[in-house]
Design an enzyme around this catalytic site. Structure first.
Site, mmCIF file in Angstrom:
data_model
loop_
_atom_site.group_PDB
_atom_site.id
_atom_site.type_symbol
_atom_site.label_atom_id
_atom_site.label_comp_id
_atom_site.label_asym_id
_atom_site.label_seq_id
_atom_site.Cartn_x
_atom_site.Cartn_y
_atom_site.Cartn_z
ATOM 1 C CE1 TYR A 125 -3.135 -2.900 0.168
ATOM 2 C CE2 TYR A 125 -4.064 -1.931 2.146
ATOM 3 C CZ TYR A 125 -4.106 -2.878 1.145
ATOM 4 O OH TYR A 125 -5.123 -3.802 1.127
ATOM 5 C CE LYS A 173 3.039 -17.813 0.117
ATOM 6 N NZ LYS A 173 2.352 -19.075 0.461
#
Length: 340
Positions: A125, A173
């Protein structure tokens, strides 16, 4: 002494649910002088102003705390999300999203009590995007900095320590995103070593999502990067009844904007049917932040009692009450408790 706070009612159903929260705060006897800003987002753009007008920023910086209703965000075009602008312009790096069960709301689980701590200013973002018109390729950069990762992870641990919560899980991740998620995980392990009294573990994000909808009781505080935290926030809201009943806050060390996490629902705006629970629970978070703990507890207790009894609830949770009827009933309960 009164609290001087900024109020951003937003648009869509924002003004309705925000007014319900203000009414409840007043019923609890908290003295607030509101600096109200009704022109923001699409309303501001329609009047030829920036979606986030400078006077809004000035007000929040001067007062330090704001209560904000939902603001419509254009999809795929138009102005940048006001929420994102606020977080980045004011460096509100910690997004705090509790997911706590409400008795009386029909959900697959009981007694869920989770908090998502989402890094709020960088990651995917960050707004660093490119489009190659010749090749028709779009790129977005997920920026993770050591400073950004460390401060949100430490914020999570400090919150857990101060509030008697004994377990922190870091979502990542790093098996695929070895640089960005890898950096976040490495810093998480370093910070965790400074808090030996708090249990720490990490989970790969997709596995964590599966675990949460099977065994949410296994988790307590969860910290993650911006995009993963955004997804986890909505997922955990679904465990307790949805976005209409879950609060949120955007915080830095000396400033905070408390906002309902649901959308502006323009399709039902002005119909007096929106559920103000998320906004009211957000106001409770704000009251605790400004050390009005007694008022926060009174509102929370009255709200929980209303849901437990189920007599005055809005349509989305199985009742027949309007927004204003719900707000009036809650304010009456809070006022009666204050006067008792």
């Amino acid at each position: 002494m009164p609290h001087h706070l900024t109020l951003l009612p937003g648009d869509g159903i924002g003004p309705e649910v925000t007014e319900a929260a203000v009414q409840t705060i007043e019923a609890a006897g908290v003295d607030v002088v509101w600096d109200r800003h009704r022109v923001i987002g699409a309303t501001a753009v329609e009047r030829g102003r920036p979606a986030l007008p400078p006077d809004v920023i000035d007000s929040i910086q001067e007062r330090g705390v704001a209560l904000k209703g939902p603001v419509t965000t254009p999809v795929g075009q138009g102005f940048t999300s006001v929420n994102v602008q606020l977080r980045q312009r004011l460096d509100l790096y910690a997004n705090v999203r509790p997911a706590t069960s409400l008795e009386g709301v029909d959900t697959p689980f009981e007694d869920v009590d989770l908090i998502i701590f989402r890094e709020n200013t960088e990651g995917l973002y960050s707004g660093i995007e490119y489009f190659d018109e010749r090749l028709e390729i779009a790129d977005s950069i997920a920026r993770v900095t050591k400073r950004g990762a460390e401060r949100i992870i430490r914020f999570c641990f400090e919150y857990a320590k101060a509030n008697g919560r004994g377990h922190v899980t870091l979502a990542h991740k790093a098996n695929i995103l070895k640089k960005t998620s890898g950096l976040f995980l490495d810093i998480g392990r370093e910070v965790a070593a400074e808090y030996p009294e708090i249990e720490f573990d990490d989970r790969i994000i997709d596995n964590l999502c599966m675990q949460l909808v099977v065994n949410p009781d296994d988790y307590d505080c969860i910290v993650s990067t911006n995009l993963f935290g955004d997804i986890l926030s909505d997922l955990t809201a679904g465990l307790v009844g949805g976005l209409g009943v879950t609060p949120g806050a955007n915080i830095r060390d000396d400033m905070a904007v408390f906002e309902a996490v649901h959308g502006s629902a323009p399709d039902i705006a002005g119909q007096n049917v929106a559920n103000p629970t998320a906004m009211i629970r957000t106001a409770v978070m704000m009251l605790r932040h400004i050390d009005e703990d007694d008022a926060a507890t009174a509102i929370e207790r009255a709200l929980f009692d209303m849901y437990r009894e189920g007599d005055v609830l809005t349509q989305d949770v199985g009742g027949t009450a309007t927004t204003s009827e719900f707000a009036d009933a809650l304010a009456d309960r809070v006022g009666a408790e204050k006067d008792a």
